[in-house]
Design an enzyme around this catalytic site. Structure first.
Site, PDB file in Angstrom:
ATOM      1  N   CYS A 364       0.834  -1.199   0.000  1.00 18.99           N
ATOM      2  CA  CYS A 364       0.000   0.000   0.000  1.00 18.99           C
ATOM      3  C   CYS A 364       0.873   1.255   0.000  1.00 18.99           C
ATOM      4  O   CYS A 364       1.547   1.533  -0.984  1.00 18.99           O
ATOM      5  CB  CYS A 364      -0.994  -0.032   1.149  1.00 18.99           C
ATOM      6  SG  CYS A 364      -2.402   1.094   0.890  1.00 18.99           S
ATOM      7  N   HIS A 449      -3.518  -5.310   1.038  1.00 14.31           N
ATOM      8  CA  HIS A 449      -3.309  -5.725   2.420  1.00 14.31           C
ATOM      9  C   HIS A 449      -3.821  -7.164   2.578  1.00 14.31           C
ATOM     10  O   HIS A 449      -4.716  -7.607   1.863  1.00 14.31           O
ATOM     11  CB  HIS A 449      -4.096  -4.838   3.388  1.00 14.31           C
ATOM     12  CG  HIS A 449      -3.618  -3.429   3.458  1.00 14.31           C
ATOM     13  ND1 HIS A 449      -2.418  -3.078   4.024  1.00 14.31           N
ATOM     14  CD2 HIS A 449      -4.197  -2.259   3.050  1.00 14.31           C
ATOM     15  CE1 HIS A 449      -2.272  -1.762   3.970  1.00 14.31           C
ATOM     16  NE2 HIS A 449      -3.336  -1.249   3.379  1.00 14.31           N
TER      17      HIS A 449
END
Length: 525
Positions: A364, A449
């Site tokens: 991310c 994630h």
């Protein structure tokens, strides 16, 4: 109990787990009660009206909620929804947070604006400044809907219910308890000391109306002979008129997804599994850069679940020297974290690693930092910023947040995860696609994630890392991260079943607030 838990009027039973302090154990106690109840055949759901956390999760309907509530939903064996955490605050600095309402971001607010002070300037501030109490209707509706569809709802408070400076606009502790007329149990962490004073003081600082809902106490993290504690518990009951409903022992290895704080991710059975001998000849050392506003650092718990994988958080370049894999985790402040890496010399050390063919993984915000260029007029408003230049990626921050639950394949194995980001990545090259990102040499990057929780993919990735690092590390063939999480949640349920007065807890959930609880002076100022 056969799912008969509930109250009159068609609503399921309720209970609020408050705490004398932050990190007193509210999250784990709430999860433990949920797991204990569901094992008794009760249809139960967790609830937290307002959560402040950088550890969040995306539900199947694309709503963002706190990871603690997602974990508690797993404990209750129900699918997490936005109803379980209607207000999520994601700090962007010391004085401001993004407000996520019913799973969607609605604005960036200063603490003064959110808590009802003057001086708000953004559209979000104009909408909510001075009116935080208006959110009480939203959270009450969410709680009522959960109570209509479940036998019981176990609510978690935030911080302390006796934060007298914030009581006027409280929607997560006594505010929701009083509106919904549900009993409150206060948890205290005896390991940090002063638990009797904390229980008494917490009660005595509440108004008469709020005190009437506080039904008892739970001691958490006790070490030693409980008979030595009992005289104090008796005196506390005489002073307050309220019983202690359990003494939970200090339990190592409860590595569940809580709210925030590096100490949370560094403890737990998943994390302690590094003491298991490696399956191959070598261990594998993972260094996670502890960047500012680090988010979803629970991503690396799945790595620590592997026997022989040693995970540590670092903030100095010399700590990368013996690492076989460096992880740049998610962050709520990509540009700020990038500047921090450069100021500390970590950026240069990471670039050198890549030039030497040593593995680096960006997730991310970490993925965004590995790219060539960042254009951010949204999060930091810094405009054009050069990235580390390790991946052929250009990032543009969008006002709309991406919230998704992607499923795919990587390294020849099935993988799934979740996305929470404003940055939109344009991948212009690379040696290999890697979920929504790419790989160049030994540098990997993705927005996904949770991907490392996919067991087969995690093993394939670790094999590649070990080969690039020159380590004779072999992933164990039978590590199942989901099963480890289930074991932890069962341990929480066991703690409640074995060390709490479950009969008293059940009466509170079923019958509501006891009558005649005495007032403890002086009360709220």
């Amino acid at each position: 109990m056969n799912g008969q838990c509930g109250t009159a009027g068609g609503l399921g039973g309720g209970l609020l787990v408050a705490g004398t302090t932050s990190d007193a154990g509210k999250s784990v106690v709430t999860a433990g009660i949920c797991r204990w109840l569901v094992r008794q055949g009760v249809k139960v759901a967790p609830f937290k009206a307002q959560n402040m956390s950088l550890n969040s999760f995306v539900t199947r309907e694309g709503a963002e909620i706190g990871r603690a509530q997602a974990m508690q939903a797993a404990a209750a064996r129900v699918e997490p929804t936005a109803l379980m955490n209607p207000v999520l605050l994601k700090p962007g600095g010391d004085r401001s947070s993004q407000v996520v309402l019913l799973g969607r971001p609605v604005g960036e607010l200063s603490a003064r604006g959110y808590f009802g002070g003057p001086g708000g300037s953004s559209p979000g501030e104009a909408r909510y400044a001075g009116g935080r109490e208006q959110l009480l209707g939203t959270v009450t509706d969410c709680l009522a809907e959960l109570r209509r569809t479940h036998d019981a709802v176990i609510c978690e408070g935030a911080g302390s219910p006796a934060e007298i400076n914030l009581r006027r606009t409280d929607i997560v502790n006594m505010g929701i308890a009083r509106t919904a007329r549900i009993p409150v149990v206060v948890v205290g962490d005896i390991d940090r000391g002063g638990v009797f004073a904390s229980f008494f003081g917490t009660t005595a600082l509440l108004s008469k109306e709020d005190q009437a809902l506080v039904a008892g106490y739970l001691v958490n993290k006790f070490r030693g002979d409980v008979t030595l504690l009992e005289p104090g518990l008796d005196m506390l009951e005489r002073l307050t008129g309220r019983p202690t409903l359990g003494v939970l022992p200090y339990a190592h290895g409860l590595g569940i997804d809580e709210e925030d704080g590096l100490r949370v991710s560094l403890r737990g059975a998943v994390r302690e599994s590094v003491v298991a001998p490696p399956h191959g000849a070598d261990v594998l050392r993972v260094a996670v850069c502890a960047v500012p506003l680090m988010s979803n650092f629970t991503d690396v718990d799945a790595l620590a679940a592997e026997p022989g994988v040693v995970v540590r958080f670092v903030d100095r370049p010399e700590e990368l020297a013996d690492a076989d894999l460096v992880v740049l985790p998610g962050t709520r402040g990509t540009v700020r974290a990038l500047r921090w890496l450069r100021e500390r010399g970590l950026a240069d050390a990471i670039v050198r690693r890549a030039a030497e063919g040593r593995p680096v993984l960006g997730i991310c915000g970490g993925f965004q930092m590995l790219g060539e260029h960042i254009d951010d007029e949204v999060e930091s408003k810094a405009g054009a910023v050069e990235g580390l230049g390790m991946l052929p990626v250009r990032v543009r921050f969008a006002v709309e947040k991406t919230l998704a639950r992607p499923v795919g394949e990587a390294l020849g194995e099935p993988v799934e995860g979740y996305e929470i980001h404003h940055g939109v990545a344009e991948v212009t090259g690379g040696d290999e696609a890697f979920m929504d990102g790419c790989r160049v040499g030994s540098v990997w990057g993705t927005h996904w994630h949770g991907s490392l929780e996919s067991d087969a993919f995690r093993r394939a990735f670790l094999r590649r890392v070990a080969a690039d690092a020159g380590r004779a590390f072999v992933p164990a063939p039978d590590t199942r991260f989901g099963a480890l999480r289930e074991e932890q949640l069962d341990r929480l349920g066991d703690l409640i079943e074995e060390h709490a007065d479950t009969g008293a807890l059940l009466r509170l959930i079923e019958k509501g607030v006891p009558e005649g609880l005495p007032f403890v002076p002086p009360g709220a100022p």
